[in-house]
Design an enzyme around this catalytic site. Structure first.
Site, PDB file in Angstrom:
ATOM      1  N   LYS A 239      36.083  46.385  34.605  1.00  0.00           N
ATOM      2  CA  LYS A 239      35.921  46.136  34.018  1.00  0.00           C
ATOM      3  C   LYS A 239      35.961  44.865  32.996  1.00  0.00           C
ATOM      4  O   LYS A 239      37.597  44.926  32.993  1.00  0.00           O
ATOM      5  CB  LYS A 239      35.445  46.881  32.845  1.00  0.00           C
ATOM      6  CG  LYS A 239      33.301  47.001  32.049  1.00  0.00           C
ATOM      7  CD  LYS A 239      32.844  46.807  32.755  1.00  0.00           C
ATOM      8  CE  LYS A 239      31.833  46.794  31.733  1.00  0.00           C
ATOM      9  NZ  LYS A 239      30.115  46.573  33.067  1.00  0.00           N
TER      10      LYS A 239
ATOM     11  N   ASP B  69      27.831  41.389  29.904  1.00  0.00           N
ATOM     12  CA  ASP B  69      27.492  42.934  29.144  1.00  0.00           C
ATOM     13  C   ASP B  69      27.181  42.993  27.924  1.00  0.00           C
ATOM     14  O   ASP B  69      26.961  41.790  27.464  1.00  0.00           O
ATOM     15  CB  ASP B  69      29.122  43.751  29.432  1.00  0.00           C
ATOM     16  CG  ASP B  69      28.498  45.012  29.727  1.00  0.00           C
ATOM     17  OD1 ASP B  69      28.217  45.704  31.000  1.00  0.00           O
ATOM     18  OD2 ASP B  69      28.744  45.648  28.420  1.00  0.00           O
TER      19      ASP B  69
HETATM   20  N1  GLU Z   1      27.931  44.595  33.261  1.00  0.00           N
HETATM   21  C1  GLU Z   1      26.737  45.074  34.036  1.00  0.00           C
HETATM   22  C2  GLU Z   1      27.185  46.362  34.391  1.00  0.00           C
HETATM   23  O1  GLU Z   1      27.143  47.007  33.486  1.00  0.00           O
HETATM   24  C3  GLU Z   1      26.836  43.867  35.343  1.00  0.00           C
HETATM   25  C4  GLU Z   1      28.137  43.362  35.894  1.00  0.00           C
HETATM   26  C5  GLU Z   1      27.514  42.703  36.446  1.00  0.00           C
HETATM   27  O2  GLU Z   1      27.381  41.600  36.789  1.00  0.00           O
HETATM   28  O3  GLU Z   1      28.922  42.647  37.136  1.00  0.00           O
HETATM   29  O4  GLU Z   1      26.629  46.937  35.300  1.00  0.00           O
END
Ligand code: GLU
Length: 448
Positions: free
Chosen positions: A124, A164
């Protein structure tokens, strides 16, 4: 080392990271039966290893605002665990972003990604940059500056970010452009790209639709359907509006959405026309409250959506948006299913309360995995340079959400957590996700 000893250790070491400790404890309290059945996990200190990210990069982002003033923000990328595949997870731009928030999100992402059954590890990233009130050129300059730093740490087979909160198609495009500019490589280094230049169809809809597919499976397990059910939804972003859209398509009735300014309540339900209006309004950064003048309903300034009677709640806004008092409202108002569209929207006390009252509860790492699952499909489409139709991706998504549901339900049953038809999806999902990662770590020995 036992799980409780590992928890004590991280509580002492990271006392200043409350969200991270909350996320770790939520997993810890549910996986003991699995841990007991696998002595190799404690022998190889699997839990203790998993709560410490592989690495965390922190960097400064300088950019120039429209007045020509220099602005300075912080950026991070947390590479948590790549046991199952390249680090994968979104980027969040929001003033509340700090290491605690990104570590909680990265930790959850490990197990969420494992649950999809696709070969992706957990990571992340993001920045404390606040996109609110910024012009398009300021957003562009910030995204360029952010990727100028981030590109050192990511690449298509090593670490693949996405969006996100605060990062959607526009931001992904700017960051992708800078990555291409710096590396001269046209690869799928970031997902959520525009469909014309490497993006997957349905990525935008995937998180919200996936959450509702998960809900359908929960209902089916209780011999029930969405038909005629009233649904409370929080948030007014991508996840929320696509969840409302799918609820409507499957015969349910979404009666609220919300943002930081308040809640919109429409007892007649959000049909497609109203949802399309909301999407447009949000895209133009215009107030949700305007809805009332056009479509009726009620605007409740500075209030959350949980005060209304309903069958189902899908919190899609942000972490810890549902506290114990809100959870009590769920129970009083007859809510029978809570499905987390956001990451960790319920506090620990809220989870305890609804589980005590046997409200069916789907944790975010299971219910909102549809977004990252379609991101992983985007990665494979980029690798083979062949693209699937909307219907093909939708079928895959439905299958993945059903598999997550069924494997969590089976694990809940297998480890004695299902009681009189009440499926403990939280325990089940944590155990399935954890087992997949733990087994890989055991296979690798002590590397990783
Ligand atoms: N931000 C999204 C999540 O919390 C998607 C992450 C992504 O597609 O890599 O899963």
């Amino acid at each position: 080392m036992s799980i409780s000893q590992a928890i004590e250790k991280i509580e002492a070491r990271y006392a200043h990271q409350p969200e991270f400790i909350q996320a770790v404890k939520e997993v810890a309290i549910t996986i003991q039966p699995l841990y007991d059945a696998h002595p190799e996990y404690s022998a190889l200190k699997v839990f203790e290893r998993l709560v410490e990210p592989d690495r965390v990069f922190g960097f400064r982002v300088n950019w120039e605002d429209d007045k020509g003033d220099v602005q300075v923000n912080r950026g991070w990328r947390v590479q948590f665990c790549n046991a199952l595949g390249p680090y994968k997870g979104g980027l969040r731009f929001h003033p509340t972003v700090n290491q605690s928030v990104l570590k909680f999100l990265g930790f959850e992402q490990i197990f969420k990604n494992a649950l999809t059954g696709l070969p992706i590890g957990g990571g992340k990233g993001g920045s404390d940059f606040d996109p609110k009130g910024k012009t398009d050129s300021e957003i562009r300059r910030f995204c360029y500056a952010f990727m100028r730093e981030l590109h050192h740490y990511v690449s298509k087979d090593m670490d693949v970010p996405a969006g996100d909160i605060g990062v959607g198609g526009r931001e992904v495009s700017y960051m992708f452009a800078m990555y291409k500019n710096l590396t001269r490589e046209s690869t799928g280094v970031i997902t959520g790209k525009g469909v014309g230049f490497g993006g997957s169809l349905m990525r935008t809809e995937a998180t919200g639709y996936g959450a509702v597919y998960f809900l359908e499976n929960m209902l089916l397990a209780q011999n029930d359907t969405l038909k005629g059910k009233k649904v409370l939804i929080s948030g007014a972003g991508n996840v929320s509006l696509h969840a409302a859209e799918k609820v409507n398509a499957l015969g349910g009735m979404a009666i609220t959405v919300s943002d930081s300014q308040g809640t919109l309540y429409d007892e007649k339900g959000l049909n497609q026309e109203k949802i399309d209006w909301l999407k447009k309004q949000k895209q133009q950064n215009k107030p949700l409250a305007d809805y009332v003048d056009v479509h009726g309903g009620e605007w409740l300034a500075k209030q959350k959506p949980w005060q209304f009677k309903a069958d189902i709640a899908i919190p899609c806004a942000t972490q810890n948006e549902v506290n114990e008092a809100d959870a009590k409202l769920f129970v009083e108002n007859g809510v029978k299913y809570v499905v987390e569209g956001a990451n960790m929207p319920l506090t620990a006390e809220a989870i305890d309360h609804i589980r005590l009252h046997r409200v069916h509860y789907a944790p975010g790492k299971a219910a909102n995995a549809g977004g990252v699952a379609v991101s992983a499909l985007e990665m494979s489409q980029n690798s083979v340079r062949q693209y699937q139709t909307f219907e093909q991706v939708d079928e895959r998504l439905k299958g993945i959400m059903k598999d997550i549901h069924d494997s969590a339900a089976n694990a809940s049953e297998q480890y004695g957590q299902t009681d009189n038809g009440y499926v403990d999806y939280m325990a089940g999902a944590n155990m399935v996700g954890f087992k997949r990662v733990a087994d890989a770590l055991v296979a690798f020995g002590i590397l990783n």
